[in-house]
Design a protein around this motif. Sequence first.
Motif, PDB file in Angstrom:
ATOM      1  N   ILE A  91       0.843  -1.195   0.000  1.00 58.98           N
ATOM      2  CA  ILE A  91       0.000   0.000   0.000  1.00 58.98           C
ATOM      3  C   ILE A  91       0.879   1.246   0.000  1.00 58.98           C
ATOM      4  O   ILE A  91       0.680   2.170  -0.793  1.00 58.98           O
ATOM      5  N   LYS A  92       1.877   1.253   0.850  1.00 57.28           N
ATOM      6  CA  LYS A  92       2.783   2.407   0.935  1.00 57.28           C
ATOM      7  C   LYS A  92       3.568   2.574  -0.371  1.00 57.28           C
ATOM      8  O   LYS A  92       3.689   3.690  -0.890  1.00 57.28           O
ATOM      9  N   ALA A  93       4.087   1.489  -0.921  1.00 54.20           N
ATOM     10  CA  ALA A  93       4.846   1.550  -2.175  1.00 54.20           C
ATOM     11  C   ALA A  93       3.965   2.051  -3.314  1.00 54.20           C
ATOM     12  O   ALA A  93       4.401   2.859  -4.143  1.00 54.20           O
ATOM     13  N   LEU A 145      -0.516   4.256   8.737  1.00 52.65           N
ATOM     14  CA  LEU A 145       0.604   4.976   8.125  1.00 52.65           C
ATOM     15  C   LEU A 145       0.520   6.479   8.406  1.00 52.65           C
ATOM     16  O   LEU A 145       1.535   7.137   8.612  1.00 52.65           O
ATOM     17  N   VAL A 146      -0.707   7.012   8.455  1.00 52.46           N
ATOM     18  CA  VAL A 146      -0.895   8.424   8.821  1.00 52.46           C
ATOM     19  C   VAL A 146      -0.468   8.626  10.272  1.00 52.46           C
ATOM     20  O   VAL A 146       0.280   9.561  10.589  1.00 52.46           O
ATOM     21  N   GLU A 147      -0.932   7.759  11.177  1.00 55.44           N
ATOM     22  CA  GLU A 147      -0.569   7.859  12.599  1.00 55.44           C
ATOM     23  C   GLU A 147       0.936   7.782  12.804  1.00 55.44           C
ATOM     24  O   GLU A 147       1.488   8.476  13.667  1.00 55.44           O
ATOM     25  N   LEU A 148       1.611   6.960  12.015  1.00 52.65           N
ATOM     26  CA  LEU A 148       3.063   6.801  12.125  1.00 52.65           C
ATOM     27  C   LEU A 148       3.817   7.969  11.482  1.00 52.65           C
ATOM     28  O   LEU A 148       5.040   8.053  11.591  1.00 52.65           O
ATOM     29  N   GLY A 149       3.090   8.852  10.779  1.00 52.04           N
ATOM     30  CA  GLY A 149       3.716   9.993  10.128  1.00 52.04           C
ATOM     31  C   GLY A 149       4.415   9.644   8.828  1.00 52.04           C
ATOM     32  O   GLY A 149       5.211  10.424   8.310  1.00 52.04           O
ATOM     33  N   ILE A 175       2.765   8.926   5.900  1.00 51.67           N
ATOM     34  CA  ILE A 175       2.000   9.509   4.798  1.00 51.67           C
ATOM     35  C   ILE A 175       1.109  10.608   5.382  1.00 51.67           C
ATOM     36  O   ILE A 175       0.975  10.729   6.598  1.00 51.67           O
ATOM     37  N   GLN A 176       0.490  11.392   4.495  1.00 45.27           N
ATOM     38  CA  GLN A 176      -0.450  12.430   4.909  1.00 45.27           C
ATOM     39  C   GLN A 176      -1.862  12.075   4.463  1.00 45.27           C
ATOM     40  O   GLN A 176      -2.049  11.495   3.392  1.00 45.27           O
ATOM     41  N   LYS A 177      -2.833  12.469   5.273  1.00 46.65           N
ATOM     42  CA  LYS A 177      -4.238  12.372   4.884  1.00 46.65           C
ATOM     43  C   LYS A 177      -4.709  13.784   4.565  1.00 46.65           C
ATOM     44  O   LYS A 177      -4.511  14.700   5.357  1.00 46.65           O
ATOM     45  N   LEU A 178      -5.298  13.963   3.394  1.00 50.75           N
ATOM     46  CA  LEU A 178      -5.797  15.259   2.957  1.00 50.75           C
ATOM     47  C   LEU A 178      -7.314  15.232   2.941  1.00 50.75           C
ATOM     48  O   LEU A 178      -7.918  14.385   2.275  1.00 50.75           O
ATOM     49  N   THR A 179      -7.935  16.134   3.674  1.00 50.44           N
ATOM     50  CA  THR A 179      -9.384  16.266   3.683  1.00 50.44           C
ATOM     51  C   THR A 179      -9.699  17.522   2.891  1.00 50.44           C
ATOM     52  O   THR A 179      -9.533  18.634   3.382  1.00 50.44           O
ATOM     53  N   CYS A 180     -10.119  17.327   1.659  1.00 52.55           N
ATOM     54  CA  CYS A 180     -10.222  18.421   0.691  1.00 52.55           C
ATOM     55  C   CYS A 180     -11.625  18.994   0.549  1.00 52.55           C
ATOM     56  O   CYS A 180     -11.843  19.892  -0.250  1.00 52.55           O
ATOM     57  N   GLY A 181     -12.585  18.452   1.256  1.00 54.87           N
ATOM     58  CA  GLY A 181     -13.938  18.967   1.179  1.00 54.87           C
ATOM     59  C   GLY A 181     -14.829  18.269   0.179  1.00 54.87           C
ATOM     60  O   GLY A 181     -15.972  18.667  -0.017  1.00 54.87           O
ATOM     61  N   ALA A 184     -14.261  12.653   0.468  1.00 55.28           N
ATOM     62  CA  ALA A 184     -13.340  11.512   0.509  1.00 55.28           C
ATOM     63  C   ALA A 184     -11.960  12.003   0.919  1.00 55.28           C
ATOM     64  O   ALA A 184     -11.510  13.057   0.473  1.00 55.28           O
ATOM     65  N   ASP A 185     -11.314  11.254   1.779  1.00 56.69           N
ATOM     66  CA  ASP A 185      -9.943  11.584   2.141  1.00 56.69           C
ATOM     67  C   ASP A 185      -9.020  11.163   1.010  1.00 56.69           C
ATOM     68  O   ASP A 185      -9.216  10.124   0.381  1.00 56.69           O
ATOM     69  N   HIS A 186      -8.017  11.970   0.759  1.00 53.23           N
ATOM     70  CA  HIS A 186      -6.983  11.664  -0.221  1.00 53.23           C
ATOM     71  C   HIS A 186      -5.695  11.434   0.548  1.00 53.23           C
ATOM     72  O   HIS A 186      -5.534  11.928   1.666  1.00 53.23           O
ATOM     73  N   PHE A 187      -4.765  10.702  -0.046  1.00 53.46           N
ATOM     74  CA  PHE A 187      -3.530  10.352   0.657  1.00 53.46           C
ATOM     75  C   PHE A 187      -2.329  10.770  -0.171  1.00 53.46           C
ATOM     76  O   PHE A 187      -2.353  10.748  -1.397  1.00 53.46           O
ATOM     77  N   ASP A 188      -1.266  11.174   0.542  1.00 53.96           N
ATOM     78  CA  ASP A 188      -0.065  11.712  -0.084  1.00 53.96           C
ATOM     79  C   ASP A 188       1.148  11.109   0.616  1.00 53.96           C
ATOM     80  O   ASP A 188       1.265  11.188   1.839  1.00 53.96           O
ATOM     81  N   ALA A 189       2.046  10.520  -0.154  1.00 54.89           N
ATOM     82  CA  ALA A 189       3.261   9.933   0.418  1.00 54.89           C
ATOM     83  C   ALA A 189       4.297  10.990   0.766  1.00 54.89           C
ATOM     84  O   ALA A 189       5.215  10.724   1.539  1.00 54.89           O
ATOM     85  N   ASP A 190       4.147  12.192   0.230  1.00 55.08           N
ATOM     86  CA  ASP A 190       5.088  13.283   0.508  1.00 55.08           C
ATOM     87  C   ASP A 190       4.683  13.955   1.811  1.00 55.08           C
ATOM     88  O   ASP A 190       3.679  14.668   1.869  1.00 55.08           O
ATOM     89  N   THR A 191       5.469  13.738   2.869  1.00 56.87           N
ATOM     90  CA  THR A 191       5.145  14.310   4.180  1.00 56.87           C
ATOM     91  C   THR A 191       5.853  15.636   4.434  1.00 56.87           C
ATOM     92  O   THR A 191       5.699  16.207   5.514  1.00 56.87           O
ATOM     93  N   SER A 192       6.623  16.116   3.467  1.00 57.22           N
ATOM     94  CA  SER A 192       7.286  17.408   3.642  1.00 57.22           C
ATOM     95  C   SER A 192       6.244  18.522   3.578  1.00 57.22           C
ATOM     96  O   SER A 192       5.182  18.356   2.969  1.00 57.22           O
TER      97      SER A 192
END
Length: 129
Positions: free
Chosen positions: A13-15, A52-56, A58-64, A67-75
């Motif tokens: 999933i992460k890959a 993975l979000v809890e572990l930091g 990946i990021q969870k994006l709540t865009c309105g 549906a939540d979107h996910f991003d592997a870029d945590t910067s």
Amino acid sequence: MKTLKYSRQRESIKASLMARHDHPTADALYTSIREEYPNISLGTVYRNLNLLVELGEIQKLTCGDGADHFDADTSPHYHFICKECGQVNDLLLDPMDHINQLAQESTNGLIDGHTIYFYGTCKNCLGNN
């Protein structure tokens, strides 16, 4: 902190998320992960994404859009969301850390970060009008 047991499904999933730049929903990731793991459940994908979000990692994006979107870029970075098609894209902007100081001047609490989404119409949708 408890040691986390290795999971091939979680690593897959992460890959898969790291290989994408379209900020997919859990459903979209589920569809692509099923090619490698046909018996994986949508619940497993959701649980692992949330872990993975809890572990930091990946990021969870709540865009309105519901549906939540996910991003592997945590910067620290910003996102552009198309109001027509719902596509989420990274914006190539330097982090605006001065906003934290401006906000700090307006609150009694302690500001330690911010999230900014920019909304509009993407190039593809503009071309379709």
